[in-house]
Scaffold this motif. Sequence first.
Motif, PDB file in Angstrom:
ATOM      1  N   ASP A 116      32.836  83.245  86.566  1.00  0.00           N
ATOM      2  CA  ASP A 116      34.027  83.363  87.781  1.00  0.00           C
ATOM      3  C   ASP A 116      34.511  82.486  88.727  1.00  0.00           C
ATOM      4  O   ASP A 116      34.842  82.539  89.690  1.00  0.00           O
ATOM      5  N   ALA A 117      34.560  81.639  87.914  1.00  0.00           N
ATOM      6  CA  ALA A 117      35.374  80.481  88.802  1.00  0.00           C
ATOM      7  C   ALA A 117      37.262  80.224  89.666  1.00  0.00           C
ATOM      8  O   ALA A 117      37.851  80.993  88.739  1.00  0.00           O
ATOM      9  N   ARG A 118      37.600  79.874  90.479  1.00  0.00           N
ATOM     10  CA  ARG A 118      38.635  79.861  90.681  1.00  0.00           C
ATOM     11  C   ARG A 118      38.991  78.007  90.605  1.00  0.00           C
ATOM     12  O   ARG A 118      37.992  77.926  90.389  1.00  0.00           O
ATOM     13  N   ILE A 119      40.464  78.755  90.022  1.00  0.00           N
ATOM     14  CA  ILE A 119      41.145  76.791  90.531  1.00  0.00           C
ATOM     15  C   ILE A 119      42.192  76.667  91.353  1.00  0.00           C
ATOM     16  O   ILE A 119      43.228  77.468  92.467  1.00  0.00           O
ATOM     17  N   VAL A 120      41.844  75.775  91.675  1.00  0.00           N
ATOM     18  CA  VAL A 120      42.921  75.151  93.475  1.00  0.00           C
ATOM     19  C   VAL A 120      44.004  74.407  93.046  1.00  0.00           C
ATOM     20  O   VAL A 120      43.730  73.319  91.883  1.00  0.00           O
TER      21      VAL A 120
END
Lengths: 755, 288
Positions: free
Chosen positions: B129-133
């Motif tokens: 469940d990683a997020r991307i900036v």
Amino acid sequence: MALDDTKTKDFKFVGTRPERPDGVDKVTGRAKFGADMTAPGMLHGAILRSPHAHARILSIDTSKAEALKGVKAVVTRADFSTNPTFGPGLTGEPWNVLENVMAGEKALYDGHAVAAVAATSALIARDALKLIDVTYEVLDHVTDVDKAMAEGAPVIREGAADKSVPAGMHPNVVRYHDSGHGDVEAGFAEADLVLENSFKTEATHQGYIEPHACLGSLGNDGKGELWCTTQGHWYAQKMCAALLGLETSQLRVTASEIGGGFGGKTTVFIEPVALALSRKANKPVKIVMSRSEVFRATGPTASTSMDIKIGMKKDGTITAASGVFRLQGGAFPGAPCEFTAMCAFAPYALENVHQIGYDVMSNRPKQAAYRAPGSPMAAFAVESVIDDLCKELGLDPIDVRLKNASHKGTKASFGPRFDDIGLVETLEAAKAHEHYNTPLKEGQGRGISCGFWFNHGGETAVSLALSEDGTAQISVGTPDIGGSRASMALMAAEELGIPYEHIRCTVADTATLGYNEISHGSRVTYASGLATIKAAKDAVNKLCKRAAQKWGIPEDAVKWEDGCAVPSGANAGDFDPLPLAKITANMGATGGPIVGHFEATPEGAGVSFATHIVDAEVDHETGKTKIVRYTVVQDAGKAIHPTYVEGQFQGGAAQGIGWALNEEYIYGDDGRLQNAGFLDYRIPLASDLPMIDTVIVEVANPGHPYGVRGVGETSICPPLAAIANAVSAAAGVRMRELPMSPPRIVAALKAAQDG
Amino acid sequence: MQYYSPDSFSSAAEIASKAQGSIRFLAGGTDVLVQLRSDIFTPDTLIDIKKAEGAKSIERTEDGGWRIGAAVAGAEMSEHAELKNEWPGVVEAVDLIGSTQIQGRATLVGNLCNGSPAADSVPALVAADARIVVQSLSGERIVSVMDIPKSPGKTNLEKGDVVKAVLLPTRAERSGDAYLRFIPRSEMDIAVAGCGVWLQLDEQGVVSAARVSLGAVAPTVLDVDAAAKAIIGTKLDDAALENMAAVASSACNPITDRRGTVEYRTHLAGVLAKRAAKIAYTRAGGSQ
């Protein structure tokens, strides 16, 4: 051919393991490979290749490329020889090579060269290729061997078939082989069990790490120089001269250090193109293939489709064997169908045997030799059926092979009677080996296979010159692809009686020696070795003559012992031994330089057999195979440098593992090669291989002074079959198609499960 | 070709938004430079982001997760003990890419932005469940990993967008992640299929939450919610695993190519899901 002056024991140098003479150069980067040569004013060549599997070339417009700044020459087929004596068919091999090097009326496979450019930089040459406008009429294509023989298949080239082909065959069938003896039908009738099955193998590439590379310089006066990575520079000289309309002797060819060949560097691809560009630009031209070009346009081995039928009695006696071998060798004649057929049953003494081979053309690159061309595939098919027979009859696979093994005096499946051979010795060594007697772990399977290769002699010339300081330099004409410089120095040391370290062996250029056939057919340690021994003996005779002169006694009263001339007996006179260096120190004043020569076409190469033992594990869920143990047992006749012999054994096994498990040419529906790179053409990595054990068997070859048999090729004959037998045992299902890739194994397991 | 080496992501975004023609961002270069050299693709503008501030750092975030800069190499992640301890599946997925030499250059963000359906790190990021900036002219925004891939070789990033970093959440108690891929050899290959699993256990060792993702079995990475549901509420017994494998396989929409067939990839997805789930379960502290 038995020799009168053989030596099979009491060796001082032969059989030892000194350091390789090329080792330091190779690990320090001093060695010069194909791409390492440069010349003043050198241009860079690049080759435009067909994107189509089969297409008529309607026109080629090179004007835009020629107008690009930095472009110095563009060549097409029109820039090569038009010598009318060339023609299609295997007898017209120069024509075939020319057609392969630069397409004529048609592009015959994806990657076929159609034009080439020379420019002041490699990038400009690459950009110039994009400016060449080729108009193609795309034709139907075929890449599968069975489909290429079938009715309605696109015809690659009319009239390429030779007289051996029976009437009514498709024009793509260009050669036919039929041999054997006895009555196979009567033999099958005597059997308790007859098994018959079909097998397929995909084409594999030799996978040498060094791509093809050359530097050519040719003037309008017809005089030229060529530097290239090759297994045979005299062949390159002869073929380039023919393709460019030159006198052979006016082209001097030097072989670079070679980064692997395995048969794939026994012909020319880029060399005539570089020379044609050079002649047009009047500058030296260098061409280096990319890996993609190596895959698309240089020789892989043939792909095959085979049918095998073998009958066996309950006691393991083979009563009859027959095989049909169809080989696809690309868009040219030459697939080694006769070798496949002749090697198939060679390990066995059979009363009834029959083999048929077909050489078939398709829209693929021209096949090139690959280690024992044609033999590994035959062994895969034949030894798989023998394995099934052993299983069904409850017999030990080594015992059955021993029971049927060929030996001295056996009439070979391909005709002649064998002389001294070592098959039985390899089987006995395998049977006694700890590997064969170690129980398998749960889920593992073990496979056995024998393999056979003819080996070859060939035209050979060697010269051995002595220096004033008592050292020696050997000039050989066979590029060193397996440690031959070390082996030559060891054999010369044995004859001259001087240390290995005092001898330097060099691969000479074409201006230095007489014609030397290619380094192929496992011939180098045999033939160049024989010639080195004879050249050293010639030098020794000359040394003895100088000693006789000095001592004032007859020449035949002097003999050579431990590096010294000595009187041959008490009544020859009482003189102190005269060391080699003492004779050479003033040889200029006693008659001039001392050089030994030998030139011949030796014909006693001596066939070779091997037996391999393989243990494999198969992951039944993913279909992935792991080779957990591997032992090679092979007859080397006499191992000159045992470390190199072991290296050849291991190399054959390693390449066999790749061929058996994952390597394959994959073609799309469009006939284009899908995996022209090492990412998706999967040769084994070091981490995929077990340590490969070796056992050197030595049954002397009567055709070599020390008993040498070539070892380079036989080592790749048994692996496909031995691995297939191990994998089939571990998977519980017979694998009859190579490669035995994970998807194929899962599909076979599912088919077996679904019944 | 124009080459730029900006010192911040905002100036990288500015250069990209103004550039004419095709653009590529250069981090490790293990895809971009290979394509350049082998004459597959030469961009008009090449923007090297290695010197941009924060590009090479791995930092703990305020909420206890991780922020991994866009130019952090695989080897730097593998050698980061804390990161590896908390997100072993993500780090192992990155470590599977290429060779030791490649690991010195290859980046997590590059693997994502190259757009390959077979990218090893992407299913692991989805499972985590990683997020991307993403930085653009108008500022910074945070999106889900699933929002990036569009189709093979293509992303949903707009002109002027540049990925700055990847955010990994805080590792929850009794949770674990794992990634497995299948290749025919032991290394140096592209996934035939890949599977990432993250799961969390309750105090009794029952799976209370999970995510299952698949790579190389569809045009883009799959987040297979039904496969996660198949193991939630179980202790990963054989029946639950078989059920998950069947659901995972049925979610596949692969192609036949030089690396595998439709049937084989579909089959593999289930096999890998079972094996990855078992590893994640053990890492979460469960025992079977």
